[in-house]
Design a protein around this motif. Structure first.
Motif, PDB file in Angstrom:
ATOM      1  N   UNK A   3       0.839  -1.214   0.000  1.00 17.07           N
ATOM      2  CA  UNK A   3       0.000   0.000   0.000  1.00 17.07           C
ATOM      3  C   UNK A   3       0.867   1.256   0.000  1.00 17.07           C
ATOM      4  N   UNK A   4       1.970   1.220   0.743  1.00 17.00           N
ATOM      5  CA  UNK A   4       2.866   2.388   0.717  1.00 17.00           C
ATOM      6  C   UNK A   4       3.402   2.604  -0.694  1.00 17.00           C
ATOM      7  N   UNK A   5       3.707   1.501  -1.371  1.00 17.23           N
ATOM      8  CA  UNK A   5       4.190   1.595  -2.748  1.00 17.23           C
ATOM      9  C   UNK A   5       3.112   2.257  -3.623  1.00 17.23           C
ATOM     10  N   UNK A   6       1.883   1.806  -3.477  1.00 15.79           N
ATOM     11  CA  UNK A   6       0.788   2.382  -4.276  1.00 15.79           C
ATOM     12  C   UNK A   6       0.580   3.855  -3.949  1.00 15.79           C
ATOM     13  N   UNK A   7       0.603   4.174  -2.656  1.00 17.29           N
ATOM     14  CA  UNK A   7       0.368   5.570  -2.247  1.00 17.29           C
ATOM     15  C   UNK A   7       1.427   6.492  -2.848  1.00 17.29           C
ATOM     16  N   UNK A   8       2.670   5.999  -2.826  1.00 11.69           N
ATOM     17  CA  UNK A   8       3.778   6.841  -3.329  1.00 11.69           C
ATOM     18  C   UNK A   8       3.676   7.068  -4.829  1.00 11.69           C
ATOM     19  N   UNK A   9       2.937   6.207  -5.499  1.00  6.93           N
ATOM     20  CA  UNK A   9       2.786   6.386  -6.945  1.00  6.93           C
ATOM     21  C   UNK A   9       1.743   7.440  -7.314  1.00  6.93           C
ATOM     22  N   UNK A  10       0.894   7.806  -6.348  1.00  4.69           N
ATOM     23  CA  UNK A  10      -0.081   8.862  -6.658  1.00  4.69           C
ATOM     24  C   UNK A  10       0.630  10.209  -6.704  1.00  4.69           C
ATOM     25  N   UNK A  11       0.310  11.001  -7.705  1.00  2.00           N
ATOM     26  CA  UNK A  11       0.958  12.304  -7.839  1.00  2.00           C
ATOM     27  C   UNK A  11       0.200  13.384  -7.054  1.00  2.00           C
ATOM     28  N   UNK A  12      -1.102  13.169  -6.924  1.00  2.00           N
ATOM     29  CA  UNK A  12      -1.952  14.213  -6.340  1.00  2.00           C
ATOM     30  C   UNK A  12      -2.244  13.873  -4.874  1.00  2.00           C
ATOM     31  N   UNK A  13      -1.972  14.806  -3.938  1.00  2.00           N
ATOM     32  CA  UNK A  13      -2.192  14.512  -2.513  1.00  2.00           C
ATOM     33  C   UNK A  13      -3.618  14.024  -2.209  1.00  2.00           C
ATOM     34  N   UNK A  14      -4.624  14.601  -2.887  1.00  2.00           N
ATOM     35  CA  UNK A  14      -6.004  14.202  -2.593  1.00  2.00           C
ATOM     36  C   UNK A  14      -6.255  12.727  -2.952  1.00  2.00           C
ATOM     37  N   UNK A  15      -5.533  12.229  -3.963  1.00  2.00           N
ATOM     38  CA  UNK A  15      -5.678  10.801  -4.304  1.00  2.00           C
ATOM     39  C   UNK A  15      -5.142   9.943  -3.163  1.00  2.00           C
ATOM     40  N   UNK A  16      -4.059  10.401  -2.549  1.00  2.00           N
ATOM     41  CA  UNK A  16      -3.497   9.655  -1.407  1.00  2.00           C
ATOM     42  C   UNK A  16      -4.496   9.679  -0.254  1.00  2.00           C
ATOM     43  N   UNK A  17      -5.088  10.846  -0.047  1.00  2.00           N
ATOM     44  CA  UNK A  17      -6.088  10.964   1.032  1.00  2.00           C
ATOM     45  C   UNK A  17      -7.229   9.987   0.798  1.00  2.00           C
ATOM     46  N   UNK A  18      -7.734   9.963  -0.438  1.00  2.00           N
ATOM     47  CA  UNK A  18      -8.872   9.084  -0.726  1.00  2.00           C
ATOM     48  C   UNK A  18      -8.479   7.612  -0.609  1.00  2.00           C
ATOM     49  N   UNK A  19      -7.260   7.306  -1.003  1.00  2.00           N
ATOM     50  CA  UNK A  19      -6.804   5.914  -0.869  1.00  2.00           C
ATOM     51  C   UNK A  19      -6.724   5.527   0.606  1.00  2.00           C
TER      52      UNK A  19
END
Ligand SMILES: NC(=O)C1=CN([C@@H]2O[C@H](COP(=O)(O)OP(=O)(O)OC[C@H]3O[C@@H](n4cnc5c(N)ncnc54)[C@H](OP(=O)(O)O)[C@@H]3O)[C@@H](O)[C@H]2O)C=CC1
Ligand SMILES: CC(=O)C(=O)O
Ligand SMILES: [Mg+2]
Length: 575
Positions: free
Chosen positions: A79-95
């Motif tokens: 999951x950390x790997x996936x989160x780090x691949x998001x470019x937009x902070x809001x996508x990380x928040x939603x994940x």
């Protein structure tokens, strides 16, 4: 039997839901057995691919999961790997919010193990953007919504929440969300985020945390006209209508959860916040994070900073930009601490503290027109309109930004601070990052690397003339999780100012020599659970000393006891 027909695709339809037409009423039957498919959809018990072979057999999970079994650590890594691949902070928040809805233990394990990386995702600054867009990103309720429509039925609404043993409620009415203003019911992101920190940072069980948003309308025209707004489309109720709803809420909370439930007021506008705190602190266990939590964290930072700049607290001069909840809350706790240290009346010690609001320096000639919480700060002085002139005249050693106005500490202001202080203490507390009174880079470059700087939202380290400066984060997130834990373990029935000072002392004591060498006045968040245990122990000790604790006998080692009470997100084995 009609209900058993498979005409609408169901093999059996005992409750007639499948064959009912859209106009026919049906009862939303549900039964819960934590096994099989239901178990995978229960965020409290779901372990996803980490269910073992044995558990898959015992709990009817065969075939519902792909064959692989992995550890919680491997899940975390993925999951950390996936989160780090998001470019937009809001996508990380939603994940992260999706994960919380899907697998609660994994969510908290991630947050605890990667706190410095994930705090800016679930908390400030990203939570600010999430609140601004909450209507669009809303998927499932993460807390309780109590609106004017629920007037007269708040106790029933509380009973709708599935958990019964609530120990901490964080409640907002959405009127002053960070420095972003009135976001109405979309402020729900704040109680949700704060309570995630109660669990991750303070170890309070997630099931005993309840986020609540009280919706009395919003005066935010943009939201009122926004297609996907999720709150009441009306102007804010005020006066008696507002007070009555809040009163019903406070009475119902005590009736439903008892005397020892902690109610944390969060991000109310100051015209309600001070009154609510003073009214309910006499009858309930209440705490205003913006007034009291912020005061405690800033006092700790300033006390720690004295090791770097020298001098006693009473020898320093403080100037605040912003005289609202945060500003006057901090000012009052500093004045109280100085008065204890030098044994002088607080009316005297307030004189070393000056505040500027949107109309300029708070001075005695303005007294009549000032809100009640500003009046104690109306010192004898000629009026000054602009911050920069106030800085040049008052010559503070400590400059605090609590205005919600981004970039209000201009180059001229910071250069003035640097002109008469060897090491100016500059705290830009406003959140999120866009509202910070200055950036870390500005604070360090405009003072030639001499500033002792911390901000409400995090900034990356700054390179200046070959040296790396690591800014600290002056955020009440250091205090409220441990403070709440301390109240809970002591069974405290009321909050007392001395407990805020106790929390502050515990935090300041956690700053190591190594931290000081880097210019830090707060310990790193990576140690937060240990820090919270120490804060909790000091707060609980104070509660026992003041006779406000109800859990007797007092545990001998409060730090160990606090640690032993903390929630662990590690998976349990199912028999
Ligand atoms: N780091 C942390 O842990 C915390 C940070 N904060 C942040 O602090 C900020 C303020 O919060 P809070 O105190 O609750 O808010 P309030 O609304 O209670 O207070 C804001 C104050 O700022 C003053 N102000 C507004 N605009 C200006 C301006 N242009 N020049 C000078 N003063 C101005 C207001 O003046 P007036 O009274 O004249 O309107 C008021 O006194 C927010 O951004 C919040 O996110 C808050 C709590 C904790
Ligand atoms: C941190 C916080 O409580 C605020 O900015 O309001
Ligand atoms: Mg707040």
């Amino acid at each position: 039997m009609e209900g058993n027909s498979n005409a609408c695709g169901g093999v059996r339809d005992p409750y007639g839901e499948d064959c009912a037409t859209e106009e026919q009423l049906v009862t939303p039957w549900t039964f819960s057995v934590a096994s099989g498919y239901t178990l995978l959809r229960d965020p409290r018990h779901n372990k996803g691919l980490a269910f073992t072979e044995k558990e898959r057999d015992a709990h009817y999970l065969r075939g519902l999961l792909p064959p692989v079994c992995i550890t919680q650590e491997r899940q975390e890594k993925k999951i950390m790997h996936n989160l780090r691949n998001y470019q937009v902070p809001l996508q990380r928040y939603m994940a992260m919010m999706d994960l919380q809805e899907r697998n609660q233990r994994l969510f908290y394990k991630l947050l605890i193990d990667n706190v410095e990386e994930l705090l800016p995702v679930v908390y400030t600054p990203t939570v600010g953007e999430a609140c601004q867009k909450y209507g669009c990103i809303y998927r499932r309720p993460q807390g309780l919504y109590i609106s004017l429509k629920e007037k007269g039925k708040i106790l029933e609404v509380l009973k709708n929440w599935p958990e019964k043993n609530i120990q901490v409620i964080v409640v907002t009415d959405g009127e002053r969300i960070l420095g972003l203003g009135d976001l109405g019911t979309q402020g729900m992101g704040i109680p949700v985020g704060k309570l995630a920190l109660y669990t991750a940072l303070g170890g309070i069980r997630p099931s005993s945390c309840l986020p609540i948003t009280i919706d009395v309308g919003t005066n935010n025209e943009t939201l009122l006209n926004e297609e996907f707004y999720i709150g009441l489309r009306q102007k804010r109720a005020t006066g008696k209508e507002y007070a009555d709803l809040l009163h019903e809420f406070m009475i119902s909370v005590k009736q439903n959860y008892g005397e020892r439930v902690l109610v944390q007021f969060e991000d109310f506008a100051n015209h309600n916040a001070f009154e609510l705190l003073s009214k309910y602190s006499k009858t309930h266990l209440v705490f205003n994070d913006d007034i009291q939590g912020t005061a405690s964290v800033v006092l700790a930072g300033v006390v720690a900073a004295l090791k770097l700049v020298g001098g006693a607290l009473a020898e320093h001069t403080f100037l605040f930009l912003g005289a609202g909840e945060a500003g006057t809350g901090i000012a009052e706790l500093i004045a109280l601490e100085i008065s204890k240290q030098i044994k002088a009346p607080v009316e005297e010690t307030r004189k070393k503290i000056w505040l500027v609001d949107s109309k300029g320096l708070i001075v005695s000639s303005r007294k009549e027109s000032l809100q009640h919480f500003k009046k104690p700060w109306a010192h004898e002085h000629e009026p000054i309109k602009h911050l920069v002139d106030a800085v040049k005249t008052i010559k503070p050693t400590v400059l605090v930004g609590s205005s919600g106005v981004g970039r209000a500490f201009t180059k001229e202001v910071i250069e003035a601070m640097a002109s008469f202080n060897e090491k100016p203490i500059i705290l830009a507390l406003s959140n999120p990052t866009s509202q910070s009174e200055c950036t870390a880079e500005e604070a360090y470059t405009w003072t030639q690397g001499r500033a002792i700087f911390a901000s409400g939202s995090p900034f990356d380290p700054v390179e200046y003339e070959g040296k790396t400066f690591v800014p600290g984060q002056a955020n009440n997130a250091y205090i409220f999780p441990g403070f709440g834990l301390g109240l809970i373990i002591a069974g405290a029935i009321r909050v007392h100012d001395d407990m805020l000072i106790a929390a502050s002392e515990a935090l300041a004591n956690q700053v190591s020599e190594e931290n000081f060498e880097k210019g830090l006045i707060y310990p790193p968040f990576s140690n937060i659970r240990k820090i919270s245990a120490n804060i909790a122990a000091n707060v609980a000790a104070k509660a026992y000393e003041l006779g406000l604790a109800s859990h007797l006998p007092r545990p001998a080692n409060l730090v160990k006891y606090a640690e032993s009470c903390m929630y662990s997100p590690v998976y349990r084995t199912y028999r």
